[in-house]
Design a protein around this motif. Structure first.
Motif, PDB file in Angstrom:
ATOM      1  N   GLU A 144      50.281 -22.506  23.411  1.00 44.96           N
ATOM      2  CA  GLU A 144      48.961 -22.256  23.982  1.00 44.96           C
ATOM      3  C   GLU A 144      48.397 -20.937  23.447  1.00 44.96           C
ATOM      4  OE1 GLU A 144      46.876 -22.323  28.401  1.00 44.96           O
ATOM      5  OE2 GLU A 144      48.989 -21.775  28.219  1.00 44.96           O
ATOM      6  N   VAL A 145      49.222 -19.916  23.385  1.00 46.73           N
ATOM      7  CA  VAL A 145      48.795 -18.625  22.863  1.00 46.73           C
ATOM      8  C   VAL A 145      48.390 -18.763  21.399  1.00 46.73           C
ATOM      9  CG1 VAL A 145      49.562 -16.301  22.233  1.00 46.73           C
ATOM     10  CG2 VAL A 145      50.147 -17.239  24.478  1.00 46.73           C
TER      11      VAL A 145
ATOM     12  N   SER B 255      41.041 -11.997  20.531  1.00 51.77           N
ATOM     13  CA  SER B 255      41.850 -10.789  20.461  1.00 51.77           C
ATOM     14  C   SER B 255      42.902 -10.838  21.562  1.00 51.77           C
ATOM     15  CB  SER B 255      40.966  -9.557  20.656  1.00 51.77           C
ATOM     16  OG  SER B 255      40.433  -9.542  21.978  1.00 51.77           O
ATOM     17  N   ASN B 256      43.850  -9.894  21.543  1.00 48.04           N
ATOM     18  CA  ASN B 256      44.870  -9.856  22.590  1.00 48.04           C
ATOM     19  C   ASN B 256      44.241  -9.668  23.972  1.00 48.04           C
ATOM     20  OD1 ASN B 256      46.865 -10.264  20.747  1.00 48.04           O
ATOM     21  ND2 ASN B 256      47.865  -8.282  21.018  1.00 48.04           N
ATOM     22  N   ALA B 257      43.202  -8.822  24.048  1.00 53.47           N
ATOM     23  CA  ALA B 257      42.541  -8.586  25.336  1.00 53.47           C
ATOM     24  C   ALA B 257      41.875  -9.866  25.836  1.00 53.47           C
ATOM     25  CB  ALA B 257      41.510  -7.472  25.193  1.00 53.47           C
ATOM     26  N   GLU B 258      41.244 -10.610  24.920  1.00 52.45           N
ATOM     27  CA  GLU B 258      40.604 -11.876  25.318  1.00 52.45           C
ATOM     28  C   GLU B 258      41.642 -12.915  25.706  1.00 52.45           C
ATOM     29  OE1 GLU B 258      36.551 -11.701  22.579  1.00 52.45           O
ATOM     30  OE2 GLU B 258      38.436 -12.308  21.666  1.00 52.45           O
TER      31      GLU B 258
ATOM     32  N   VAL C 219      50.929 -10.651  26.636  1.00 49.91           N
ATOM     33  CA  VAL C 219      50.336 -11.348  25.498  1.00 49.91           C
ATOM     34  C   VAL C 219      50.924 -10.821  24.198  1.00 49.91           C
ATOM     35  CG1 VAL C 219      48.223 -11.648  24.146  1.00 49.91           C
ATOM     36  CG2 VAL C 219      48.173 -11.955  26.630  1.00 49.91           C
ATOM     37  N   LYS C 220      51.040  -9.509  24.087  1.00 50.61           N
ATOM     38  CA  LYS C 220      51.606  -8.911  22.886  1.00 50.61           C
ATOM     39  C   LYS C 220      53.033  -9.390  22.661  1.00 50.61           C
ATOM     40  CE  LYS C 220      52.188  -4.458  20.552  1.00 50.61           C
ATOM     41  NZ  LYS C 220      51.993  -2.988  20.654  1.00 50.61           N
ATOM     42  N   THR C 221      53.784  -9.535  23.743  1.00 54.89           N
ATOM     43  CA  THR C 221      55.163 -10.039  23.644  1.00 54.89           C
ATOM     44  C   THR C 221      55.174 -11.480  23.145  1.00 54.89           C
ATOM     45  OG1 THR C 221      55.939  -8.594  25.428  1.00 54.89           O
ATOM     46  CG2 THR C 221      57.274 -10.537  24.934  1.00 54.89           C
TER      47      THR C 221
END
Length: 233
Positions: free
Chosen positions: A170-171, A180-183, A195-197
């Protein structure tokens, strides 16, 4: 500033067939404490300079004589001895038809030649840190224009997507649409750290250099289609 002091010196090579571009970019980087280890006027010179000086980042023009930037990128990123070097493509047009080929060759992103000094420095530092340089809006435009294939999608040369968990798929789907990671965090109701992980695990499982390669792989395997929304995992 303390973090900057503790960082090892950032080293770069500038490859462009226009001397004025090389000089201008070199002055901008040097003013921010980035060492320009060499300049090159064509792809062959760039490959030799990178092998000789082993920089962190290469600013690589696409259209150069003798050997173009795409072929030079392949030589550099295909050299196991240069595993720590990242390439950022320089282009005059934001949708240069060579850019997609450069990204599939392993480049970590691209910059327009009219980039501001501040953005140039920030971009070089960002790529050195291991991130990829593709703004979400540019990702969408680039992929939708160049990722379409007449033939059926074929699996990439990297890891099997079956190795990913449903959440990681999904990611990856959402990442491939240019979020972006924030989105991603907002969309999935996750923390930015989580998310970063997830992104890090995706790259590790698939043997990918950075999120640019993840985006390319998502389209080439048919996980997501150009112009199509990211479907449910």
């Amino acid at each position: 500033m303390a973090d900057r002091v503790n960082e090892p010196a950032l080293r770069a090579v500038i490859a462009d067939d226009q001397a004025l571009v090389r000089t201008g970019f070199g002055m901008i980087l040097a003013a921010d404490g980035i060492e320009v280890t060499a300049e090159a006027a064509d792809g062959a010179e760039a490959v030799a300079a990178v092998r000789r000086t082993r920089p962190d980042v290469v600013l690589m023009d696409i259209r150069m004589p003798n050997m173009d930037g795409i072929e030079a990128t392949r030589h550099i990123l295909g050299d196991a001895g240069l595993a720590g070097t990242r390439v950022v493509i320089l282009t005059t047009y934001d949708l240069d038809h060579y850019v997609y080929a450069a990204l599939t060759a392993g480049a970590s992103g691209f910059l327009l030649k009219d980039v501001t000094p501040e953005h140039l420095v920030a971009a070089v530092r960002l790529v050195r840190s291991g991130d990829a340089l593709l703004a979400p809006a540019i990702t969408r435009r680039l992929i939708e224009r160049f990722a379409h294939r007449e033939e059926a999608p074929t699996p990439g040369v990297h890891g099997d997507l079956s190795e990913l968990t449903p959440r990681e798929l999904e990611v990856l789907r959402l990442l491939a649409t240019g979020l972006s990671n924030a989105e991603l965090a907002d969309r999935l109701f996750l923390s930015p750290t989580t998310v970063k992980t997830h992104v890090g695990r995706i790259l590790s499982k698939l043997g990918l250099r950075d999120r640019v390669q993840a985006v390319v792989l998502a389209y080439e395997t048919g996980l997501i289609s150009p112009g199509g929304p990211a479907g449910p995992a």
